[in-house]
Design a protein around this motif. Structure first.
Motif, PDB file in Angstrom:
ATOM      1  N   LEU A  11       0.821  -1.212   0.000  1.00 47.02           N
ATOM      2  CA  LEU A  11       0.000   0.000   0.000  1.00 47.02           C
ATOM      3  C   LEU A  11       0.858   1.266   0.000  1.00 47.02           C
ATOM      4  CD1 LEU A  11      -2.926  -1.091   2.362  1.00 47.02           C
ATOM      5  CD2 LEU A  11      -3.024  -0.678  -0.111  1.00 47.02           C
ATOM      6  N   MET A  12       1.990   1.233   0.692  1.00 48.32           N
ATOM      7  CA  MET A  12       2.851   2.423   0.692  1.00 48.32           C
ATOM      8  C   MET A  12       3.405   2.695  -0.696  1.00 48.32           C
ATOM      9  SD  MET A  12       4.842   2.291   4.336  1.00 48.32           S
ATOM     10  CE  MET A  12       5.629   3.894   4.147  1.00 48.32           C
ATOM     11  N   LEU A  13       3.740   1.631  -1.429  1.00 47.15           N
ATOM     12  CA  LEU A  13       4.227   1.827  -2.798  1.00 47.15           C
ATOM     13  C   LEU A  13       3.085   2.270  -3.707  1.00 47.15           C
ATOM     14  CD1 LEU A  13       6.556  -1.314  -3.139  1.00 47.15           C
ATOM     15  CD2 LEU A  13       7.287   1.069  -2.909  1.00 47.15           C
ATOM     16  N   ARG A  14       1.936   1.594  -3.580  1.00 44.90           N
ATOM     17  CA  ARG A  14       0.810   1.937  -4.462  1.00 44.90           C
ATOM     18  C   ARG A  14       0.290   3.343  -4.213  1.00 44.90           C
ATOM     19  NH1 ARG A  14      -3.908  -1.648  -4.181  1.00 44.90           N
ATOM     20  NH2 ARG A  14      -4.671  -0.049  -5.596  1.00 44.90           N
ATOM     21  N   ALA A  15       0.317   3.780  -2.956  1.00 42.84           N
ATOM     22  CA  ALA A  15      -0.197   5.111  -2.619  1.00 42.84           C
ATOM     23  C   ALA A  15       0.842   6.206  -2.853  1.00 42.84           C
ATOM     24  CB  ALA A  15      -0.680   5.125  -1.165  1.00 42.84           C
ATOM     25  N   GLY A  16       1.998   5.831  -3.401  1.00 46.09           N
ATOM     26  CA  GLY A  16       3.014   6.845  -3.703  1.00 46.09           C
ATOM     27  C   GLY A  16       3.583   7.504  -2.460  1.00 46.09           C
ATOM     28  N   MET A  17       3.786   6.717  -1.405  1.00 45.49           N
ATOM     29  CA  MET A  17       4.325   7.285  -0.162  1.00 45.49           C
ATOM     30  C   MET A  17       5.844   7.209  -0.101  1.00 45.49           C
ATOM     31  SD  MET A  17       1.630   5.829   2.624  1.00 45.49           S
ATOM     32  CE  MET A  17       2.457   6.625   3.978  1.00 45.49           C
ATOM     33  N   VAL A  18       6.392   6.134  -0.636  1.00 43.71           N
ATOM     34  CA  VAL A  18       7.853   5.961  -0.603  1.00 43.71           C
ATOM     35  C   VAL A  18       8.315   5.353  -1.922  1.00 43.71           C
ATOM     36  CG1 VAL A  18       8.164   5.602   1.890  1.00 43.71           C
ATOM     37  CG2 VAL A  18       7.596   3.644   0.431  1.00 43.71           C
ATOM     38  N   ARG A  19       9.582   5.476  -2.158  1.00 46.85           N
ATOM     39  CA  ARG A  19      10.211   4.810  -3.315  1.00 46.85           C
ATOM     40  C   ARG A  19      11.527   4.259  -2.866  1.00 46.85           C
ATOM     41  NH1 ARG A  19       9.461   5.353  -9.089  1.00 46.85           N
ATOM     42  NH2 ARG A  19      11.525   4.505  -9.494  1.00 46.85           N
ATOM     43  N   SER A  30      15.281   3.346  -2.980  1.00 38.38           N
ATOM     44  CA  SER A  30      16.415   3.818  -3.782  1.00 38.38           C
ATOM     45  C   SER A  30      17.545   2.789  -3.783  1.00 38.38           C
ATOM     46  CB  SER A  30      16.899   5.172  -3.289  1.00 38.38           C
ATOM     47  OG  SER A  30      17.676   5.014  -2.146  1.00 38.38           O
ATOM     48  N   ALA A  31      17.628   1.967  -2.753  1.00 37.17           N
ATOM     49  CA  ALA A  31      18.548   0.820  -2.700  1.00 37.17           C
ATOM     50  C   ALA A  31      17.929  -0.115  -1.670  1.00 37.17           C
ATOM     51  CB  ALA A  31      19.938   1.254  -2.263  1.00 37.17           C
ATOM     52  N   ALA A  32      18.432  -1.348  -1.549  1.00 38.70           N
ATOM     53  CA  ALA A  32      17.826  -2.298  -0.618  1.00 38.70           C
ATOM     54  C   ALA A  32      17.696  -1.671   0.770  1.00 38.70           C
ATOM     55  CB  ALA A  32      18.677  -3.563  -0.549  1.00 38.70           C
ATOM     56  N   GLY A  33      16.467  -1.588   1.278  1.00 38.58           N
ATOM     57  CA  GLY A  33      16.262  -1.074   2.632  1.00 38.58           C
ATOM     58  C   GLY A  33      16.487   0.425   2.797  1.00 38.58           C
ATOM     59  N   ILE A  34      16.573   1.141   1.688  1.00 41.15           N
ATOM     60  CA  ILE A  34      16.782   2.601   1.748  1.00 41.15           C
ATOM     61  C   ILE A  34      15.704   3.269   0.886  1.00 41.15           C
ATOM     62  CG2 ILE A  34      18.410   4.485   1.304  1.00 41.15           C
ATOM     63  CD1 ILE A  34      20.682   2.516   1.603  1.00 41.15           C
ATOM     64  N   TYR A  35      14.984   4.197   1.484  1.00 41.19           N
ATOM     65  CA  TYR A  35      13.807   4.759   0.823  1.00 41.19           C
ATOM     66  C   TYR A  35      13.842   6.276   0.750  1.00 41.19           C
ATOM     67  CZ  TYR A  35      11.830   0.150   1.027  1.00 41.19           C
ATOM     68  OH  TYR A  35      11.636  -1.189   0.831  1.00 41.19           O
ATOM     69  N   SER A  36      13.284   6.789  -0.354  1.00 39.02           N
ATOM     70  CA  SER A  36      12.945   8.212  -0.408  1.00 39.02           C
ATOM     71  C   SER A  36      11.520   8.331   0.091  1.00 39.02           C
ATOM     72  CB  SER A  36      12.988   8.726  -1.848  1.00 39.02           C
ATOM     73  OG  SER A  36      14.298   8.662  -2.332  1.00 39.02           O
ATOM     74  N   TRP A  37      11.277   9.361   0.860  1.00 39.49           N
ATOM     75  CA  TRP A  37       9.923   9.618   1.350  1.00 39.49           C
ATOM     76  C   TRP A  37       9.279  10.629   0.422  1.00 39.49           C
ATOM     77  CZ3 TRP A  37       7.531   7.139   5.481  1.00 39.49           C
ATOM     78  CH2 TRP A  37       8.339   6.192   6.118  1.00 39.49           C
TER      79      TRP A  37
END
Ligand code: 5CA
Length: 444
Positions: free
Chosen positions: A25-33, A35-42
């Motif tokens: 849901l976080m990916l589908r709702a465009g909340m995070v992306r 950027s590398a394994a276990g590292i996210y842009s908010w």
């Protein structure tokens, strides 16, 4: 905020890499992306939720007497050599060399750094008790980062550190954080159960994990079912008073994570019908470790008799970024996220079913202005998408209320108000809708 001017990159398809619902849901709702394994842009929607959680965590820390500072993410290896944890921490620590070949590291936690600050500034028992905290990114090179922000490598933590003259005072500091945690998780709409836990690499002989029950949780937990029903302490808690009754009401009932679980004791202490064995998500963890770091690093104060004594310490963590996933695990349905009002990225989704239609546009502009005036944040879907797509996006991103404005209703002076949590819909005039939402009727 107009949706046409916002940045909400939602996904139609369910991402294949996401194994649990909150990650999907976080990916589908465009909340995070990622950027590398276990590292996210908010992304903007996710960041709004993260900031709201952070604000609640901060408020409850302040109430409990903790004081905010901000330590860096990068730390010197020398401090960790003093505590002997530089070698002990192993492969989870991200080690860095600077241009002068000095050893640095990306902090996985801050016991050493805060102890260094303390020993350089505090001399006397008169300056105690002291509890310092920050909300800062951590890095742990987890062997298996997974479940999105739940087990990331880079993640946001609130970590507090208490300093006291003796064990008794240290216990009071521990209790204050214990109660602050009960209140924090309650305000976030979560039922977190304190459980006897293993202290792991932080060390010490008393430790509690705060766990929310969820099938997708990584920990196996065992507890007395009554613990799920004790209400959180109210706003009248006196942090200077005796907090032991609040703590004892919870710790007298069996609750343990698998490392601390004793099957025989569980069966002895909990009647058969009340034994709960379940999976859970660790959202917070508190530790009392006495003089482990203060002795190793020479953090002492003079006591009333003029003697130098090592200070008694504890540390208290909350997984702020993990909570975003944890809250979704606890609150969603087949259509998407259902945000508890306290952390929702916006209070209301305003849907214009016929953007470009003069009457609908004018009605929406007016409702938006009035919502704003009433102190409510609205996300206004003014795009040219079809109605069905607008409904599913709003359901997916889970704002507590939706106000739906269509050409037919507008002519008869009616809009529709939908409660995301219950699915209830009601027709009313725009004025009634604004009054209802402004009255702060909690949606969930
Ligand atoms: N220094 C102590 C307390 S300040 C400490 O580091 N405790 S901890 O290791 O238990 O971490 C505190 C909280 O951070 C955990 O309860 C959990 O909610 C969160 N956390 C730990 N590891 C991760 C991770 N890899 N991803 C997301 N959150 C994490």
């Amino acid at each position: 905020m107009k949706l046409s001017r916002f940045f909400l990159p939602t996904l139609k398809e369910t991402p294949a890499e996401a194994q649990i619902v909150s990650h999907r849901l976080m990916l589908r709702a465009g909340m995070v992306r990622q950027s590398a394994a276990g590292i996210y842009s908010w992304l903007p929607l996710g960041l709004r939720v993260l900031k709201r959680i952070e604000a609640i965590v901060r408020e409850e820390q302040v109430r409990a007497g903790a004081i905010e500072l901000l330590m860096p993410t990068i730390q010197s290896a020398d401090l960790w050599r003093e505590s002997k944890r530089y070698d002990d921490y192993g492969a989870e620590m991200l080690r860095i060399k600077d241009r002068h070949k000095r050893d640095l590291l990306f902090g996985p936690t801050n016991e050493e750094l805060i102890t260094d600050i303390f020993r350089g500034t505090v001399r006397s028992y008169k300056d105690l008790p002291l509890n310092l905290y920050h909300i800062q990114w951590k890095f742990r090179d987890e062997i298996r980062p997974r479940f999105g922000v739940m087990r990331g490598r880079e993640f946001l933590m609130k970590d507090a550190y208490s300093f006291d003259l003796d064990k008794e005072a240290a216990r009071r500091s521990y209790n204050r954080m214990f109660v602050a945690y009960l209140k924090t998780f309650d305000r976030l709409g979560l039922k977190a159960i304190p459980m006897a836990a293993d202290a792991g690499p932080i060390g010490g002989d008393m430790s509690h994990e705060f766990v929310i029950l969820a099938e997708t949780g990584e920990s196996e937990v065992f507890c007395h079912e009554d613990l799920t029903r004790i209400p959180a302490p109210g706003d009248d808690v006196d942090y200077d008073g005796d907090l032991t009754p609040i703590i004892e009401a919870r710790t007298k009932l069996y609750a343990a994570t698998d490392e601390k679980h004793d099957a025989q004791e569980f069966e002895r202490a909990v009647p058969e019908g009340r034994r709960l064995s379940a999976r859970g998500i660790e959202v917070g963890h508190i530790f009392y470790f006495g003089t482990k770091y203060s002795e190793a690093m020479g953090a002492t104060v003079t006591d009333a008799g003029g003697k130098q004594v090592p200070v008694e310490m504890g540390s208290y963590g909350i997984g702020v970024s993990r909570l975003v996933g944890g809250i979704i695990e606890a609150s969603h349905d087949e259509h998407g996220i259902i945000w508890p009002s306290a952390v929702a990225p916006f209070d209301v989704g305003l849907i214009n079913l016929k953007s470009g239609d003069a009457l609908c546009d004018a009605a929406c502009a007016d409702i938006y202005a009035q919502l704003t005036k009433a102190g409510l944040e609205a996300l206004y879907d003014d795009t040219a998408e079809r109605a069905g797509a607008k409904f599913s996006t709003m359901d997916l991103i889970g704002l507590p209320w939706q106000v739906i404005v269509g050409p037919r209703g507008v002519k008869s002076g009616q809009v529709e108000v939908k409660n995301r949590a219950t699915g209830e819909r009601a027709e009313m005039t725009p004025q009634e809708a604004i009054a209802k939402l402004a009255a702060g009727a909690p949606a969930s």
